[in-house]
Design an enzyme around this catalytic site. Structure first.
Site, PDB file in Angstrom:
ATOM      1  N   ASN A   9      26.829  34.018  41.715  1.00  0.00           N
ATOM      2  CA  ASN A   9      27.483  35.326  41.635  1.00  0.00           C
ATOM      3  C   ASN A   9      27.718  35.586  40.147  1.00  0.00           C
ATOM      4  O   ASN A   9      28.642  35.029  39.553  1.00  0.00           O
ATOM      5  CB  ASN A   9      28.803  35.273  42.414  1.00  0.00           C
ATOM      6  CG  ASN A   9      29.537  36.601  42.409  1.00  0.00           C
ATOM      7  OD1 ASN A   9      29.077  37.577  41.798  1.00  0.00           O
ATOM      8  ND2 ASN A   9      30.674  36.640  43.067  1.00  0.00           N
ATOM      9  N   ARG A  95      24.327  36.922  44.785  1.00  0.00           N
ATOM     10  CA  ARG A  95      25.074  38.092  45.221  1.00  0.00           C
ATOM     11  C   ARG A  95      24.621  39.255  44.357  1.00  0.00           C
ATOM     12  O   ARG A  95      24.714  39.195  43.121  1.00  0.00           O
ATOM     13  CB  ARG A  95      26.565  37.850  45.026  1.00  0.00           C
ATOM     14  CG  ARG A  95      27.381  39.012  45.487  1.00  0.00           C
ATOM     15  CD  ARG A  95      28.841  38.745  45.327  1.00  0.00           C
ATOM     16  NE  ARG A  95      29.589  39.861  45.864  1.00  0.00           N
ATOM     17  CZ  ARG A  95      30.889  39.862  46.016  1.00  0.00           C
ATOM     18  NH1 ARG A  95      31.586  38.808  45.687  1.00  0.00           N
ATOM     19  NH2 ARG A  95      31.502  40.908  46.493  1.00  0.00           N
ATOM     20  N   HIS A 183      31.482  44.957  49.662  1.00  0.00           N
ATOM     21  CA  HIS A 183      32.083  43.772  50.308  1.00  0.00           C
ATOM     22  C   HIS A 183      31.334  43.376  51.577  1.00  0.00           C
ATOM     23  O   HIS A 183      31.890  42.732  52.479  1.00  0.00           O
ATOM     24  CB  HIS A 183      33.570  44.004  50.680  1.00  0.00           C
ATOM     25  CG  HIS A 183      34.501  43.998  49.508  1.00  0.00           C
ATOM     26  ND1 HIS A 183      35.576  44.850  49.411  1.00  0.00           N
ATOM     27  CD2 HIS A 183      34.530  43.239  48.385  1.00  0.00           C
ATOM     28  CE1 HIS A 183      36.225  44.617  48.278  1.00  0.00           C
ATOM     29  NE2 HIS A 183      35.607  43.648  47.634  1.00  0.00           N
ATOM     30  N   ARG A 241      42.115  49.145  40.226  1.00  0.00           N
ATOM     31  CA  ARG A 241      41.349  50.372  40.529  1.00  0.00           C
ATOM     32  C   ARG A 241      42.195  51.354  41.323  1.00  0.00           C
ATOM     33  O   ARG A 241      43.037  50.945  42.124  1.00  0.00           O
ATOM     34  CB  ARG A 241      40.091  50.024  41.348  1.00  0.00           C
ATOM     35  CG  ARG A 241      39.059  49.279  40.554  1.00  0.00           C
ATOM     36  CD  ARG A 241      37.900  48.826  41.438  1.00  0.00           C
ATOM     37  NE  ARG A 241      37.747  47.390  41.377  1.00  0.00           N
ATOM     38  CZ  ARG A 241      37.011  46.665  42.219  1.00  0.00           C
ATOM     39  NH1 ARG A 241      36.336  47.258  43.178  1.00  0.00           N
ATOM     40  NH2 ARG A 241      36.938  45.358  42.089  1.00  0.00           N
ATOM     41  N   GLU A 379      32.013  34.296  51.369  1.00  0.00           N
ATOM     42  CA  GLU A 379      30.813  35.030  50.963  1.00  0.00           C
ATOM     43  C   GLU A 379      29.707  34.075  50.511  1.00  0.00           C
ATOM     44  O   GLU A 379      28.530  34.344  50.713  1.00  0.00           O
ATOM     45  CB  GLU A 379      31.174  36.019  49.838  1.00  0.00           C
ATOM     46  CG  GLU A 379      32.015  37.175  50.357  1.00  0.00           C
ATOM     47  CD  GLU A 379      32.891  37.811  49.292  1.00  0.00           C
ATOM     48  OE1 GLU A 379      33.776  37.098  48.745  1.00  0.00           O
ATOM     49  OE2 GLU A 379      32.712  38.995  49.007  1.00  0.00           O
TER      50      GLU A 379
END
Ligand code: ADP
Length: 414
Positions: A9, A95, A183, A241, A379
């Site tokens: 990732n 990823r 996601h 965010r 993940e």
């Protein structure tokens, strides 16, 4: 030597990695997790075993090694060769944030896939270039290693068309200004696990509440709606965010307040959310411990929006059987889960406070019309599963069930 899968990732200045043993078990087994941080500045290397125990750490890069993705991956492969025991890395999974409208599932990387991913850079300029840099770097360092791209967007391509549209002129929609959702690897993993806990939960909302936060509506294990849209800034307020924001605010800042595009980007992605509202921290732990009323208000705003969006997704599902919490806040912050569930009592969520304090996995009372769960996401394992699925020889007898059989109509055109 046992076959291993390397999961990567890559960000702008870091590479997170994991290795998995893949020798025919139902699911690949995690061996190591680690990260190389500070690429381009002050690098550091850290590896932990599957139980989270540190097994190596280094904060001095070997002299002469370039501090870029290629240098870091070269170092990592050498370290794995020398220090990771009887494992031979035979494949890698990345990823990748954006697979556009074309990629409905993971894809083995070749020149064509790389060209497609380059075309998608304008849709995810903050992440896609770094994902691509790691893919190119690994191809340069280990040219024969099969690589697989695993997309954050792919799982959402099962959403009905209406859920993927904005109310914009068709020419813009046709040019790719659509709701993609993110996601996806986390939601796909939860969709895989949920039937073990709640086999009859056909309609579920999953709350991935981490530094980035979003919700996904699952119908029979497939995504039908999500709170993130064209970018990962939409939907819930997050660590830094904004989440959903009236676009008129952006126009006002541009036209009346002297902001330019860079300043807007910084505001939306880095200065807002829990950090902006609290002025204290982007970390939920700090806010829950703080006496500052602004910190309390930031938590309240977060809880309010999670509740509001769960209800919106229940509408997309036309009902709700289960609510799942996952990721850093969802898995660990019982106070946040409790407050969200309380706001959703009218929808049929009845919390068992003691079960919630223990983090379940079942959080709801036995007689709750909607069951609630805390299920840790994974993940990296999802990526390892995709790698195995993608590289399985055609016609070979699978040693595990497919990661997700979406049928011919959902196979990537690319
Ligand atoms: P990401 O992978 O997106 O960086 P995580 O899923 O690790 O994020 O979630 C990080 C967030 O989880 C942290 O910012 C923190 O707010 C929250 N978190 C982690 N542990 C706890 C905890 N014990 N209590 C409350 N919040 C927590």
């Amino acid at each position: 030597m046992e076959p291993g899968i390397l999961v990567i990732n890559a960000g702008s200045s870091s590479i997170k990695f994991a290795t998995f043993l893949d020798s025919g078990q139902p699911e690949p087994k995690l061996l190591l997790k680690g990260q190389i941080e500070g690429l381009g500045s002050d690098p550091s290397f850290l590896v932990k075993d599957a139980a989270g125990q540190k097994i190596d750490e280094r904060d001095e890069w070997p002299r002469g090694s370039p501090l870029d993705h290629a240098g870091a991956l070269r170092y990592l492969l050498q370290w794995l060769d020398e220090c990771a025991g009887d494992i031979k890395i035979g494949s890698a999974g990345h990823r990748v944030v954006h697979g556009g409208l074309e990629y409905h599932r993971a894809a083995r990387i070749d020149e064509g896939v790389i060209a497609d991913l380059e075309r998608l850079v304008p849709l995810a300029p903050l992440h896609q270039p770094h994902n691509l840099a790691a893919i190119r770097a690994l191809a340069e360092v280990e040219p024969g290693l099969p690589q697989v791209a695993c997309f954050d967007t792919a799982f959402h391509r099962t959403q009905p068309r209406v859920a993927q549209l904005f109310a914009l002129p068709r020419a813009l929609l046709d040019s790719g200004v659509r709701r993609y959702g993110f996601h996806g690897l986390s939601y796909e993993y939860i969709a895989r696990r949920l039937p073990e806990h709640a086999p009859h939960a056909a309609k579920a909302v999953v709350a991935h509440l981490g530094s980035g936060a979003s919700l996904c509506a699952l119908k029979d294990g497939r995504s039908v709606e999500s709170t993130m849209g064209f970018t990962a800034v939409d939907g819930l307020p997050m660590g830094t965010r904004t989440g959903a924001l009236d676009p008129g605010v952006v126009l006002y800042l541009l036209q009346e307040c002297g902001y330019d595009a860079r300043a807007i980007e910084k505001l939306l992605y880095k200065q807002s959310g829990l950090l902006g509202v609290s002025g204290v921290s982007n970390d939920m732990r700090d806010l829950l411990e703080s006496d500052d009323p602004d910190a309390a208000e930031a938590v309240e705003l977060f809880v309010y929006h999670v509740g509001k969006h769960v209800a919106a997704l229940a509408s997309a599902l036309q009902g709700l059987d289960a609510l799942v919490f996952t990721a850093g806040i969802g898995e660990n912050a019982s106070a946040v889960r409790e407050r969200v569930c309380r706001r959703l009592e009218w929808l049929g969520v009845r919390l068992d406070p003691e079960a919630n304090r223990r983090a379940g996995p079942r959080l709801s009372a036995e007689d709750s019309p909607v069951s609630a769960w805390a299920i840790p996401t994974d993940e990296e394992l999802m990526i390892a599963l995709h790698v195995r699925d993608c590289l399985r020889p055609a016609g070979g007898s699978p040693s595990s069930r497919p990661v997700f059989d979406l049928g011919d109509s959902h196979v990537a055109a690319a």
